[in-house]
Each structure stands twice: as C-alpha cells, then as structure tokens.
Design a protein around this motif. Sequence first.
Motif, PDB file in Angstrom:
ATOM      1  N   ASP A   1       0.780  -1.259   0.090  1.00 53.51           N
ATOM      2  CA  ASP A   1      -0.042   0.142   0.003  1.00 53.51           C
ATOM      3  C   ASP A   1       0.772   1.173  -0.183  1.00 53.51           C
ATOM      4  N   ALA A   2       0.798   2.262  -0.848  1.00 47.54           N
ATOM      5  CA  ALA A   2       1.654   3.043  -1.202  1.00 47.54           C
ATOM      6  C   ALA A   2       1.705   4.169   0.051  1.00 47.54           C
ATOM      7  N   GLN A   3       0.641   4.135   0.948  1.00 52.43           N
ATOM      8  CA  GLN A   3       0.631   4.718   2.187  1.00 52.43           C
ATOM      9  C   GLN A   3       1.700   4.270   3.150  1.00 52.43           C
ATOM     10  N   GLY A   4       2.205   3.026   2.998  1.00 51.22           N
ATOM     11  CA  GLY A   4       2.777   2.539   3.961  1.00 51.22           C
ATOM     12  C   GLY A   4       2.112   1.441   4.875  1.00 51.22           C
ATOM     13  N   ARG A   5       0.763   1.434   4.748  1.00 50.75           N
ATOM     14  CA  ARG A   5       0.057   0.182   5.237  1.00 50.75           C
ATOM     15  C   ARG A   5       0.427  -1.148   4.685  1.00 50.75           C
ATOM     16  N   ASP A   6       0.680  -2.103   5.348  1.00 48.32           N
ATOM     17  CA  ASP A   6       0.798  -3.090   4.779  1.00 48.32           C
ATOM     18  C   ASP A   6      -0.259  -4.135   5.250  1.00 48.32           C
TER      19      ASP A   6
ATOM     20  N   ILE B   1      -4.036  12.124   4.884  1.00 49.53           N
ATOM     21  CA  ILE B   1      -4.026  13.050   6.163  1.00 49.53           C
ATOM     22  C   ILE B   1      -3.883  12.112   7.335  1.00 49.53           C
ATOM     23  N   MET B   2      -4.764  10.882   7.268  1.00 49.98           N
ATOM     24  CA  MET B   2      -4.420   9.756   8.274  1.00 49.98           C
ATOM     25  C   MET B   2      -3.189   9.105   8.383  1.00 49.98           C
ATOM     26  N   ALA B   3      -2.606   9.012   6.965  1.00 52.02           N
ATOM     27  CA  ALA B   3      -1.210   8.439   6.908  1.00 52.02           C
ATOM     28  C   ALA B   3      -0.128   9.427   7.665  1.00 52.02           C
ATOM     29  N   GLY B   4      -0.449  10.786   7.279  1.00 52.18           N
ATOM     30  CA  GLY B   4       0.578  11.780   8.089  1.00 52.18           C
ATOM     31  C   GLY B   4       0.314  11.813   9.329  1.00 52.18           C
TER      32      GLY B   4
ATOM     33  N   CYS C   1       0.538   3.715  21.106  1.00 52.98           N
ATOM     34  CA  CYS C   1       0.157   4.890  20.348  1.00 52.98           C
ATOM     35  C   CYS C   1       0.083   4.781  18.881  1.00 52.98           C
ATOM     36  N   SER C   2       1.007   4.031  18.105  1.00 51.56           N
ATOM     37  CA  SER C   2       0.846   3.846  16.709  1.00 51.56           C
ATOM     38  C   SER C   2      -0.252   3.048  16.569  1.00 51.56           C
ATOM     39  N   TYR C   3      -0.607   1.999  17.080  1.00 55.85           N
ATOM     40  CA  TYR C   3      -1.671   1.126  17.088  1.00 55.85           C
ATOM     41  C   TYR C   3      -3.120   1.919  17.049  1.00 55.85           C
ATOM     42  N   ALA C   4      -3.152   2.733  17.957  1.00 51.42           N
ATOM     43  CA  ALA C   4      -4.379   3.661  18.099  1.00 51.42           C
ATOM     44  C   ALA C   4      -4.745   4.463  17.076  1.00 51.42           C
ATOM     45  N   VAL C   5      -3.763   5.116  16.558  1.00 47.77           N
ATOM     46  CA  VAL C   5      -3.858   6.019  15.360  1.00 47.77           C
ATOM     47  C   VAL C   5      -4.305   5.058  14.073  1.00 47.77           C
ATOM     48  N   GLN C   6      -3.718   3.705  14.087  1.00 45.75           N
ATOM     49  CA  GLN C   6      -4.137   3.107  12.848  1.00 45.75           C
ATOM     50  C   GLN C   6      -5.592   2.629  13.049  1.00 45.75           C
ATOM     51  N   LEU C   7      -5.918   2.292  14.084  1.00 44.36           N
ATOM     52  CA  LEU C   7      -7.374   1.850  14.391  1.00 44.36           C
ATOM     53  C   LEU C   7      -8.272   3.133  13.766  1.00 44.36           C
ATOM     54  N   VAL C   8      -7.821   4.237  14.510  1.00 44.49           N
ATOM     55  CA  VAL C   8      -8.672   5.466  14.104  1.00 44.49           C
ATOM     56  C   VAL C   8      -8.666   5.832  12.458  1.00 44.49           C
ATOM     57  N   GLU C   9      -7.464   5.529  11.865  1.00 46.25           N
ATOM     58  CA  GLU C   9      -7.340   5.435  10.493  1.00 46.25           C
ATOM     59  C   GLU C   9      -8.132   4.427   9.657  1.00 46.25           C
ATOM     60  N   ARG C  10      -8.035   3.168  10.186  1.00 51.04           N
ATOM     61  CA  ARG C  10      -8.887   2.174   9.560  1.00 51.04           C
ATOM     62  C   ARG C  10     -10.325   2.675   9.532  1.00 51.04           C
TER      63      ARG C  10
END
Lengths: 281, 253, 322
Positions: A26-31, A205-208, A262-271
């Motif tokens: 995923d070009a946003q860096g998500r795998d 934005i979420m990626a950022g 922290c990283s996981y929390a943001v990823q949850l919101v992102e998803r």
Amino acid sequence: MISPREHADPPPGIGEGRLLPRTLADAQGRDIPIGDARHAFFALLVGGAVWEIAGRTLQYSFLPPLSNVLRAALRLIASGQILGYLAASLVSLAIGYGLAAAGGVLLGLLMGRYHIVEYVVEPYVGALLTAPKLVFVPILYAFLGIGRGTQVAVVFLSAFFVIVINTMAGIRSVDASWIEMARAFGAKERQLLWKVLLPGALPLIMAGLRLGMGRAVKGMIRGEMFIALFGMGALLRKYGSRFDSESVFAILLVVVALALICSYAVQLVERRLTSWTEPRP
Amino acid sequence: MIELRDCGKTFPSQNGRARVVALKGMDLTVRAQEFVCLLGPSGCGKTTLLKTIAGLLSVDEGEVCIDGRPVTGPGPDRAMVFQDFALLPWANVVTNVAFGLELRSVPRAIREQRARELIDAVGLAGFELHYPRQLSGGMQQRVGLARALAVDPKILLMDEPFGSVDAQTRRLLQEDLMGLLERTRKTVIFVTHSMDEAVRLGDRVVLMTPRPGRVHDTFDVELPRPRPPDLDKHPRFAELKEQLWQQLRAMQR
Amino acid sequence: MPHMHEQASQAPLQCHCPTAVRRTGRGAYTVAFQQPCRLRLEALTCWPPRGIISLNMLPRNPGPIMPKLSETALKMGLRSFSLFVFALGWELLALRLDSLLLPTFTETIAALAQLIATRQLWEALWISNQAMVLGFLLASLVGIPLGLLIGRGRAIERYVDPYLSVLLATPKSALMPIVIMATGLGLVSRVLVAFTHAIVVITVTVRAGLRTIDPTLIEMAQSFGATERQLWRKVFLRGALPAVLTGLRLGVARAISGMISVELLLVAVGIGRLILNFQGTFDAAGLYATVSVVLAEALLLLQVVSWLDRRMAPWRRERDIR
C-alpha cells in the motif's frame, strides 16, 4: 433488428477484471498483513527465548537475560517511579502531538489548496522536515525555558512537518473530477472544502497523522533524554549513566510498548475513517 | 495438438479467503493452427486455464498435454500476451520486445534485429526507443504482442489482451492481429468476455461455465477466412452472437 | 460545416457534433470537431452552468516560452521576498528583545562567516561525519540485501515482520545507552548509533519496494521461462531500484539524526560538542550559526540522494513509498 442490448457484453466481475488491486503493498505505508497473529506470537516467543539463553550464556554486562529485565521492570513499576515519569511523558506527548496535528493539517490544507502558500512555505517545510530536530533544543531553551515548554516544542516539531506534507499531498491527490462535479452542482468554496477536499484527502491525512505519531514519540524520547529532568527519556539517561543495563532494558520495553500502543491507536482510527478507500494498486 | 483431459484446479484457502475450485472436469482439444476463443462469465476459470496451458500453474487433477507430452512448465513453444500489457517500465520498446529472447540468452545483436522486425510488423516503427509510459494503451499492447511473437512460439496464449483499451483501438488491434496471423499461422487460445470479439476472431468458440469452471458448449464459427470487411452485416455473424448471448444469459440466471 | 464560438460572452456556444471529447488535464478538455481545428475548453466554473463559457485557441505551433518564464520568475520572486521578510523580521525582533539568547540575523551571519574561516568547524564536521557516513554505508550494505531477501521470501517474512514493525516504531535514541554500554565512547559506538538509526528504515523501504513490483511482470517473465536468477537480475533489482533510492534518502536523514543525537546526548564530540560549547558560553550567534550548518548539511546530502534518484530511476511513478 437486433436491439442494442444484445450487443452489451456481460460486466467484468471481480477476479477477472481489473478492479482488484494486484499488489500487496500500500503506497501509504500500510501493509496488508503477511501471516497473522500466530506467526507474530511464535516469532516473538522464539526471540524471547533466544534473548534469555544468550543473556545467560554470553554474560555480557550490556545484555542481561530477559528474566532479569522483567524483574527489573516489575521493581520499577512497584516503586512507582515508572508511572510518574510515564505520566509526564504522556502529557508532553499529548499536548505536542495535538498541536502538531491541528497546526499541521491546517497548514497542509492551505498549502495544498493555495499554490501561493506552497511556493512561499515549501522550502522551510522541506528543510525542517529532514533536519535533526534535536539541534533546535538549545535554541528553544531561549524562548521556552529549560523544561516542559521546550519538551512540548520538541514533540511538536518532530510531528508537525510530516503531517503538513502529507496533508498537502492529500489535498492535491483529491480527484479533480470530484471537484468539477461539485462545482457543477454549485458548491461554494467552503462546501467544497468540507464535503469534497477534506474527506477526499483523508487517507493521506491519516497517513500523515500516523507517521507524525511515530515521530512524536521519538522526538519525545530524544527531548527528554536531552533535558533529562522528567519523562522516560530522563529515566533512560539516569540508568544509562549508572550502567544499569537491566533497568535500561526494562524502561526500553515500556517505551516500545508505549510507541506501539500509540501507533496502533492511530491506525485503528485511520482504518475506521478510511474504510471507504481501496488500497492503492 | 493441445489436449486437456479431465483437468481440475483448486486454490486452497489462504489469508481468510475460502477455497476456490477454479476448474473441474475440464476437457478441451485444440487442433494445430486453430484459433480458439474461450468465452464465459467472470469466475469461470478462463485465465486459470490459460495459465495451466502456459505452464505457470499446475493442475491438481487430469492432465494437460501438448503434442502428446504433458506440460511441466513454461516452454519455448508457447508465449503469452497479458491484459495489463506487463511491459517492463524501465525498458524501452526494443528491450521489451526482445525480453523473451534475452531470457533465452540470444545474443544482443540478433535479438535486437528480430525485435526491430517485429516492431515494424506491429506498426510501431519509429517508437523503438520510447518507454511504455510514453505510449498509449493500444501501442503498449502491440509491444506485448510483438514480444510474444518474437520468440516464435507455436502457441499464442492471449488473456483478454484487448480488454484494457477503448473500443476503437480494440477494433484496430483485432484487425492487426488477424493480419499478422494470416502471414504466420499459429495456434491461438484467446480469452475474452466479448461475444463480438469471440466470433470475429475465432475458428471455434468454447463457452465456459463457472463454479467450477468447465466447458459448457462449443460453437464452430463457419465464417470465411480471411474475414470480409462487411462482416458485421453477415447473417451468420449476428446469429452466432445471438446464440452465444442466449447461452451466456441463461448461465447468469 | 462551420462552427461558431464566442470568447467568454453571453451568447451560448454552438457546437456542431463534436466527434470526441477527451480530458487532457485538470478541468481541461479537448474536443475534436469535424473540422480540422482543436479547441481547448475551460472547466465549468459558474452556476447555473451556462455551458462552455470560454475557449482558448491552441496555437498551431508549440506555444511561446514566455508564459513559462514569468511563472518561474514569479515563484522565485516570491520565495526571495519571503526569505527577505523572514530575515528582516528576525533582525527586528532580536533588536527589539535585545536578549543575550537571541542573536540578530546579521550577528548570526557574521558568526557563521567566522566559523567557516576557522578550523574548528571543519574539524568538528570531519569527526561527526566520519561516524555518520560509516554508519550509513554499513546500514545500506546490510539493509538493502536484507530488505530484498525478506521481500522475496514469503516464509521468512511472516516471522521477521513483527520484529521489523517493533523496531520501526521504537525510538532508536532509546537504544543509545545500550550501544554505549556495549561499545564505549569511541568512533565505533557512534558508527553503531548511526547504523541502528538508519538500518530499519532502509530494510523496510526496500522490502516494501519489492512488493510493489507488479506481480504480472513476474508472471510475464516466468511465462517466458525466466529462472530465479534471471528474475532477480532482470525484474527484481531494476524494479526495486526506486525503493532502494527512497530508502537511502530516508536512511541518510536518520543517520544524520543519529549522529547529532549521540553527540548532543552521550558523547560530546564534533558538531554536538560545538553546539554544547556555544550553549554553555551563551554564545548565541555561534550556536545559531552551527545549527544552520547542520541544517545546510542535511539539505545538501538529501539533494545529492535526490539527484541520484532522478538519474538512476527516471521511470518511477509519482507515488512515493513512504
């Protein structure tokens, strides 16, 4: 006479058409996950075992066995030290990251929408993005004192620029046809912003924000190690200077856990917020 | 020449996806220099079938034989043309066309010579040093076609090759393909969604049905070769398309 | 068949059976008429839509260079102006506050000039960059092959992935005390610090790059009979090249960050020591000057890698691997 309908081809379906993304990245860096929790669990288990055995057999002072580290961690938690310092860390993280998120999205928005703003600001953002933020701490001392203010500023600086450029890229990436469509239906600038640009830019934005969170945590630790008065970084320096490797590793584990949470929390919101997007091909 | 006997292929469950039985009880015989079109709704395993003949996938049941010998992997007698062109983005047209030859260690001078001949044959003379991103979809697929022809295969496997281009380019490419095949007859297996394309190009249309994929019916296309320019007005053309469409429609219900 | 058009006027346009409409850019369309002339149309920007309201006639030959120049000139003018405003604002603010800790712009420039002239700065840069360059090179040498291997081997990747995720999220500066404990205070420890800062991002970026290679390309090469070795040489290495360069760019930034961090925090040598000295002696101008040197170096190195990137991988698509 053959009616036009008969000439229509059956629609291409998923799997045979080009609708599915072909790659795993995923070009946003998500795998897209490789393997699952079982593999992770197994891998970490093996790693833990290796650590324990290596620690016991090699007997290096800087590599204590895992069991010792865990015991040190419990000791530190019991004595209340870690919790106090951890709370201090979290406060500066929250404030610094919050400011960076708000300010970063705003500036990124302006830069993305108005080329003039971008032309003027871009060199500074680009330069500061890649600069090691720690060098600014002595300068920040002059303005914010040797304490909390500077700490928050370090966290802010670490996260800010990443959020800005990702937001800007996000606004730019909004499909031009959506903007045209909205205009054709009579959207005003304000409606365009809220109903088309921001939602459309949301994935980037979420990626950022996700990248910014990672940087914020790192900036936090670096800043605390420099200022050495409060927070987990200060603890690291304290026990580091005593060559107490067990405590250092214990604190390190706590820091890693913090970073991951922290990283996981943001990823949850992102998803949740970007569930409407397809992974980029 | 190509024989599939009772072939079956199942994709095991992976990453949360269920098991997929792509092919089952698949029988197919293709004569030498025959142009066979595989037609069917999505999910009927057309692409899977093509890949098994190409040697990229192996069958779990039955066997795939070419000239009596079972298929064990890709070989010099077959070449494939892909729907998404699959051109190397970092290489120019000549290098792309010569790619198959390069993999077979053909000396550079010879393979570039051959590449240039084919680039000319597909109508891209003058674009030898261009990069894929500088070419339109139709032109990119011509490169793909030239690449496949460069290795001089006996069998040409085409996976919806004209599916990614617009209708006008599609017609042009179809005509050019027919023209090329007039000069060098090959066995062609052509996967398509389009009944129009299947009847226009093929000697025989094999209709496949999904879940699991197998042959539903076969239609012989008795239209003159080479195809007349007023093919669309030919009564048999429309009849065949209608027949195919009726079958396909029944399948979807 | 005649066609009529009006320039941004009230009368509606009469289009006579355009044969094809194609988008040629943001809000721009090319309409092919049955006559041999092409007109470019601006997007609808008013409500209610009055239809096509303005047209630009495409010149027969390629357009004049002038418009482009003026746009660049405008950009540069704006940038220089903003720089000037910044410098002026700084100068005025510093003069106003008259603090020991905030030097004026001119004072900083003077200190910078002085610094460049002496040996102090260059010695410091030499010491610091030794560690940074060595650490970065080591990280590249180890990280690139590692990323390629992990990216290719699905089996290994499943087990290595959790570690990469953890390492990526870990603040590498937290690892510094351990590295120091293990290797002391010399060059080796600083090289290792730069190494640890850079390696994870390089490995992860290269791995991701390998995965963005279109699987159809791999299939295509296999269909022509490519062996694993050929796949590597002709598809993977070329395909992953943009990612490798991106990884190097990110790695350089991290290595510099590591270099600075270790010198400011644990082992006061080189540039870090200079900064700490200036801080300790309240020499604000010198401090600011040194900081700008660090910024300049970071910028310069990144430009170098970007240039390399453009030279070596010009075919890369816009999408970056971040």
